[in-house]
Design a protein around this motif. Sequence first.
Motif, mmCIF file in Angstrom:
data_model
loop_
_atom_site.group_PDB
_atom_site.id
_atom_site.type_symbol
_atom_site.label_atom_id
_atom_site.label_comp_id
_atom_site.label_asym_id
_atom_site.label_seq_id
_atom_site.Cartn_x
_atom_site.Cartn_y
_atom_site.Cartn_z
ATOM 1 N N SER A 59 -11.814 -3.246 0.848
ATOM 2 C CA SER A 59 -10.151 -3.341 0.825
ATOM 3 C C SER A 59 -8.995 -3.680 -0.530
ATOM 4 C CB SER A 59 -9.647 -4.786 1.836
ATOM 5 O OG SER A 59 -10.282 -6.469 1.352
ATOM 6 N N ALA A 60 -10.231 -3.996 -1.221
ATOM 7 C CA ALA A 60 -9.841 -4.395 -2.960
ATOM 8 C C ALA A 60 -9.378 -3.484 -3.493
ATOM 9 C CB ALA A 60 -10.594 -5.350 -3.721
ATOM 10 N N ASN A 61 -10.052 -2.423 -2.883
ATOM 11 C CA ASN A 61 -10.412 -1.387 -3.574
ATOM 12 C C ASN A 61 -9.253 -0.744 -2.937
ATOM 13 O OD1 ASN A 61 -12.515 -1.451 -4.974
ATOM 14 N ND2 ASN A 61 -13.805 -1.048 -3.397
ATOM 15 N N LEU A 62 -8.592 -0.847 -2.102
ATOM 16 C CA LEU A 62 -7.574 0.309 -1.011
ATOM 17 C C LEU A 62 -6.197 0.395 -2.166
ATOM 18 C CD1 LEU A 62 -7.734 -0.882 2.536
ATOM 19 C CD2 LEU A 62 -7.971 1.913 1.722
ATOM 20 N N GLN A 63 -5.991 -0.747 -3.103
ATOM 21 C CA GLN A 63 -5.006 -0.840 -3.967
ATOM 22 C C GLN A 63 -5.006 0.327 -5.081
ATOM 23 O OE1 GLN A 63 -2.097 -2.012 -2.207
ATOM 24 N NE2 GLN A 63 -3.580 -2.319 -0.825
ATOM 25 N N SER A 64 -6.517 0.429 -5.338
ATOM 26 C CA SER A 64 -6.769 0.771 -6.596
ATOM 27 C C SER A 64 -7.384 2.341 -6.385
ATOM 28 C CB SER A 64 -8.114 -0.188 -7.818
ATOM 29 O OG SER A 64 -8.716 -0.113 -6.997
ATOM 30 N N ASP A 65 -7.956 2.297 -4.896
ATOM 31 C CA ASP A 65 -8.455 3.583 -5.390
ATOM 32 C C ASP A 65 -8.467 3.918 -4.180
ATOM 33 O OD1 ASP A 65 -9.893 6.251 -5.385
ATOM 34 O OD2 ASP A 65 -11.218 4.898 -7.031
ATOM 35 N N PRO A 66 -7.515 4.169 -2.901
ATOM 36 C CA PRO A 66 -8.486 3.907 -1.465
ATOM 37 C C PRO A 66 -8.730 5.294 -1.160
ATOM 38 C CG PRO A 66 -5.429 4.579 -2.319
ATOM 39 C CD PRO A 66 -6.197 4.798 -3.097
ATOM 40 N N GLU A 67 -8.489 6.046 -1.746
ATOM 41 C CA GLU A 67 -9.688 7.311 -1.469
ATOM 42 C C GLU A 67 -10.691 6.952 -1.406
ATOM 43 O OE1 GLU A 67 -8.625 11.195 -2.779
ATOM 44 O OE2 GLU A 67 -5.915 11.046 -2.243
ATOM 45 N N LYS A 68 -11.855 6.475 -3.004
ATOM 46 C CA LYS A 68 -12.651 6.083 -2.893
ATOM 47 C C LYS A 68 -12.993 5.264 -2.018
ATOM 48 C CE LYS A 68 -16.122 4.001 -5.736
ATOM 49 N NZ LYS A 68 -16.351 3.586 -6.871
ATOM 50 N N ALA A 69 -12.293 4.124 -1.369
ATOM 51 C CA ALA A 69 -12.385 2.866 -0.352
ATOM 52 C C ALA A 69 -12.543 2.983 1.292
ATOM 53 C CB ALA A 69 -11.308 1.946 -0.533
ATOM 54 N N VAL A 70 -11.602 4.985 1.213
ATOM 55 C CA VAL A 70 -11.537 4.935 2.725
ATOM 56 C C VAL A 70 -13.518 5.698 3.159
ATOM 57 C CG1 VAL A 70 -11.079 6.718 3.814
ATOM 58 C CG2 VAL A 70 -9.852 4.933 3.120
ATOM 59 N N SER A 71 -13.589 7.088 1.348
ATOM 60 C CA SER A 71 -14.656 7.358 1.568
ATOM 61 C C SER A 71 -15.844 6.348 2.211
ATOM 62 C CB SER A 71 -15.306 7.819 0.418
ATOM 63 O OG SER A 71 -16.738 8.387 0.154
ATOM 64 N N GLU A 72 -16.380 5.011 1.259
ATOM 65 C CA GLU A 72 -17.037 4.391 1.212
ATOM 66 C C GLU A 72 -17.477 3.396 2.836
ATOM 67 O OE1 GLU A 72 -19.708 3.078 -1.088
ATOM 68 O OE2 GLU A 72 -19.218 4.669 -2.240
ATOM 69 N N LEU A 73 -16.419 3.247 3.226
ATOM 70 C CA LEU A 73 -16.560 2.413 4.933
ATOM 71 C C LEU A 73 -16.470 4.203 5.755
ATOM 72 C CD1 LEU A 73 -12.744 1.195 4.550
ATOM 73 C CD2 LEU A 73 -15.324 -0.239 4.900
ATOM 74 N N GLN A 74 -15.993 5.078 5.565
ATOM 75 C CA GLN A 74 -16.609 6.109 6.685
ATOM 76 C C GLN A 74 -18.447 5.594 6.287
ATOM 77 O OE1 GLN A 74 -13.981 9.224 5.013
ATOM 78 N NE2 GLN A 74 -12.885 9.214 6.776
ATOM 79 N N GLU A 75 -19.303 6.616 4.925
ATOM 80 C CA GLU A 75 -20.264 6.186 5.446
ATOM 81 C C GLU A 75 -21.216 5.269 5.548
ATOM 82 O OE1 GLU A 75 -23.702 5.937 1.583
ATOM 83 O OE2 GLU A 75 -21.791 7.171 1.670
ATOM 84 N N PHE A 76 -20.533 3.996 5.615
ATOM 85 C CA PHE A 76 -20.449 2.298 6.386
ATOM 86 C C PHE A 76 -20.836 2.262 7.459
ATOM 87 C CE2 PHE A 76 -20.541 -1.499 7.802
ATOM 88 C CZ PHE A 76 -21.720 -2.112 7.878
ATOM 89 N N ASP A 77 -19.890 3.417 8.123
ATOM 90 C CA ASP A 77 -19.308 3.609 9.410
ATOM 91 C C ASP A 77 -20.472 4.203 10.037
ATOM 92 O OD1 ASP A 77 -17.322 3.283 12.080
ATOM 93 O OD2 ASP A 77 -17.508 5.114 12.117
ATOM 94 N N SER A 78 -21.200 5.017 9.803
ATOM 95 C CA SER A 78 -22.257 6.308 9.780
ATOM 96 C C SER A 78 -23.128 5.442 9.934
ATOM 97 C CB SER A 78 -22.017 7.193 9.068
ATOM 98 O OG SER A 78 -22.775 8.323 9.269
ATOM 99 N N LYS A 79 -23.836 4.236 8.887
ATOM 100 C CA LYS A 79 -24.617 3.706 9.060
ATOM 101 C C LYS A 79 -24.965 2.374 9.783
ATOM 102 C CE LYS A 79 -25.702 3.857 4.315
ATOM 103 N NZ LYS A 79 -25.301 3.469 3.067
ATOM 104 N N LEU A 80 -23.526 2.167 10.487
ATOM 105 C CA LEU A 80 -22.839 1.394 11.434
ATOM 106 C C LEU A 80 -23.721 1.787 13.116
ATOM 107 C CD1 LEU A 80 -22.425 -2.202 12.590
ATOM 108 C CD2 LEU A 80 -19.604 -0.353 12.426
#
Length: 144
Positions: A59-80
Amino acid sequence: MKKTAALTTAVVTALLLAGCASGGSGGDAAAPEGQSKAAACKSLEGDMKSVASQLQEQSANLQSDPEKAVSELQEFDSKLKSATDAVTNEQVHAAASEFEQSFSKLVGELETYAKDPGSADASKLQSAIMDAQSSTKSLSKVCG
């Protein structure tokens, strides 16, 4: 932009307050075959703590680098999803699956925000937050 930043901060707050980071034992009731409720909840405990951690970090990264933040969350969602699929206790699996699906929906809404913050639909993001919060509460009730 400020409104969306407030909503993304609300994502973290809502999920943390709903008990996502708490884990739980779920009692000792066993499924008719296989994994006990307690074992199923225990197997998800680390993942639920990771959800809170990932949301906080990204959520902190959403402001500075939203695409990277979403990519990280998508990867985590796959693990979840993989962790949820590994749960064989029917009751816990159902609650974990509901949570994973709502988390995935939330990540999708955050992806929309990352692509074009100015045209992101705040009501859809708010709805995804509410769904994730509700499913977090349901999982917390199951796993106590």
